[in-house]
Design an enzyme around this catalytic site. Structure first.
Site, short mmCIF file in Angstrom:
data_model
loop_
_atom_site.label_atom_id
_atom_site.label_comp_id
_atom_site.label_asym_id
_atom_site.label_seq_id
_atom_site.Cartn_x
_atom_site.Cartn_y
_atom_site.Cartn_z
N GLU A 127 0.87 -1.18 0.00
CA GLU A 127 0.00 0.00 0.00
C GLU A 127 0.90 1.22 0.00
O GLU A 127 1.45 1.61 1.03
CB GLU A 127 -0.91 -0.02 1.23
CG GLU A 127 -1.96 -1.12 1.23
CD GLU A 127 -3.03 -0.90 0.18
OE1 GLU A 127 -3.22 0.27 -0.25
OE2 GLU A 127 -3.68 -1.86 -0.22
N CYS A 131 -1.78 9.30 2.16
CA CYS A 131 -1.49 8.74 0.84
C CYS A 131 -2.56 9.07 -0.19
O CYS A 131 -2.30 9.00 -1.39
CB CYS A 131 -1.31 7.23 0.95
SG CYS A 131 -2.71 6.38 1.69
#
Length: 491
Positions: free
Chosen positions: A219, A254
């Site tokens: 991720e 993110c």
């Protein structure tokens, strides 16, 4: 790396991994009752220790109380509840057609736990990004080694203290420390590695995993673009962009907007609207606002200052730019017409700086996005249905969202993960269960229905029957099921 420290870290890593292996081998993690108990334990931990969790997050990032609860604690609670509600459905073998060639038979796909998994979490959402993958790992019946980020030491220490109190301590181990401890863990064989962080370290994780053919979920992040068309509700769009940028850990997320693309003619209006919204949110002195997180540490602060001080962009600051180095704070900063070849546009910003790129026509924004590595998220603000369709078809990203930012990850029915440079694999909801499960094919045949034409000695007549079956001939299928061999015995 100090040899003595490395040796100690390696010994600890092996010891913790072997404890987990023994626990998993005992079978204790497989029953639904055990999985449910762990999920309820995580749920209780998030609910009962809210104050402790918020205090740790504030110590690590000066994260506002609202963001602590809404962006971290509540999402863990929701994840646990969703898994508890759906666990037995996820665990149930899925029946599939048996198929003509295996008739009579029953076929199914069974989900089995992978075994002992390693979760390496990130510092920017240090509670959520540590516990959310663990929810999926427990739901799938695995034992877990958790390595929290040393960049968020208060939360790391809290997790090491709390987790053994709320879940089965024989099936989860929290390993604290920095590079030596992480390296020692990566040198061991795991049944899966789940890493959240940046692409540079992601490559390192993947290289270690390759030594053991260990599957990975990475991720990562990337430069998440926001395209703003001119037909939008401008004030609402500005608020949602600001909330997704500065209202998400001051841009240290993110999925935060990394840059905005709009037309040259619309940019002044968007800029003015963003200025008004930032004043509404954070006042005349944003560096004093309790609603803005600080930059995590001096290294990241200096990195952001270098981006802003770059000669090619230093004259492009249109709003903000104030800093408080002692308190690691940078005010929300807007930059206009930043060159695409500048450092700011070559790497993920991961902070409170937001460049605005201008194009002549809004459709040209797609080429700007596609000239960069694939992002974790991409956003379009528009009421134009045709433009939305073009955006969805043209832009490759982990996920896309129209007319808002960031909140797509709160839907447990959607996969959350990247593509290309922004990562591989996905989780959340059933996707978390799948990420930590092996889908095993199961075929159960009867002793009836012997197709003797399949056995040697082979003959042209047998081949004719088998050819007919494979080509879907009803007559050949009946002949095979009846045990015909075309005159030659296969007994």
């Amino acid at each position: 790396m100090d040899a003595e420290a490395a040796a100690a870290a390696a010994a600890t890593a092996v010891e913790e991994r072997e404890r987990l292996r023994r626990s998993f081998a005992s079978g204790r993690t497989r029953p639904a009752a055990w999985r449910e108990a762990q999920l309820r334990g995580l749920l209780r931990m998030a609910a009962e220790r809210e104050d402790d969790i918020c205090a740790a997050l504030h110590a690590d990032l000066a994260k506002p109380l609202t963001e602590c609860y809404v962006h971290e604690i509540s999402l863990v609670i929701s994840s646990c509840k969703f898994a508890l509600k759906n666990l037995k459905k996820w665990m149930k073998p899925r029946k599939v057609p048996g198929g003509l060639l295996t008739f009579p038979s029953a076929a199914s796909v069974a989900a089995e736990p992978l075994g002992v998994v390693l979760v390496i979490s990130a510092w920017n959402y240090p509670f959520l990004l540590a516990i959310d993958p663990v929810v999926g790992a427990f739901a799938a019946g695995n034992a877990v080694a958790l390595k929290p980020s040393e960049v968020a030491p208060a939360t790391s220490l809290l997790l090491a203290d709390l987790l053994p109190r709320y879940v089965d301590p024989s099936c989860v181990r929290v390993v604290q420390g920095g590079i030596p401890e992480t390296t020692a863990l990566l040198e061991l064989q795991w049944d899966k590695i789940f890493y959240t962080g940046n692409s540079r370290v992601g490559r390192i994780v993947m290289s270690y995993a390759a030594n053991h053919l260990t599957p990975v979920v990475l991720e990562l992040g990337g430069k998440c673009p926001v395209v703003v068309d001119s037909d939008v509700n401008l004030h609402v769009a500005a608020k949602r962009i600001a909330a997704g940028k500065w209202g998400c850990n001051s841009g240290q997320a993110c999925v935060s907007p990394d840059y905005v693309v709009t037309t040259k003619s619309f940019a002044p209006k968007l800029l003015e609207s963003l200025k008004r919204v930032l004043f509404e949110f954070y006042g005349e002195e944003p560096l004093r606002s309790p609603d803005l997180s600080r930059v995590v540490n001096s290294n990241h602060f200096n990195r952001l200052m270098a981006l802003m001080d770059d000669y090619s962009v230093s004259g492009n600051v249109a709003f903000g730019g104030q800093i408080d180095e002692r308190r690691l704070r940078i005010a929300p900063t807007l930059l206009l017409d930043v060159p695409l070849d500048s450092a700011m546009m070559k790497e993920e910003i991961f902070g409170p700086l937001l460049p605005i790129i201008t194009v002549d026509k809004i459709g040209e924004s797609f080429a700007v996005i596609n000239s960069m590595p694939k992002p974790l998220a991409a956003y379009l603000f528009s009421n134009d249905g045709q433009l939305k369709q073009q955006f969805e078809r043209t832009v490759s990203a982990g996920g896309i969202m129209f007319n808002d930012t960031g909140i797509h990850l709160t839907n447990p029915n959607l996969p959350f993960g990247g593509v290309g440079e922004s990562g591989m694999g996905a989780y959340h909801g059933a996707f978390s269960f799948d990420a930590f499960s092996h889908r095993k094919a199961v075929l159960d045949r009867s002793f009836l229905g012997e197709a003797r034409a399949r056995y040697p000695p082979y003959t042209p007549a047998k081949l004719a029957i088998l050819r007919g079956v494979l080509n879907g001939s009803p007559l050949a299928t009946v002949q095979a099921a009846a045990g015909c061999t075309g005159g030659a015995s296969a007994d």
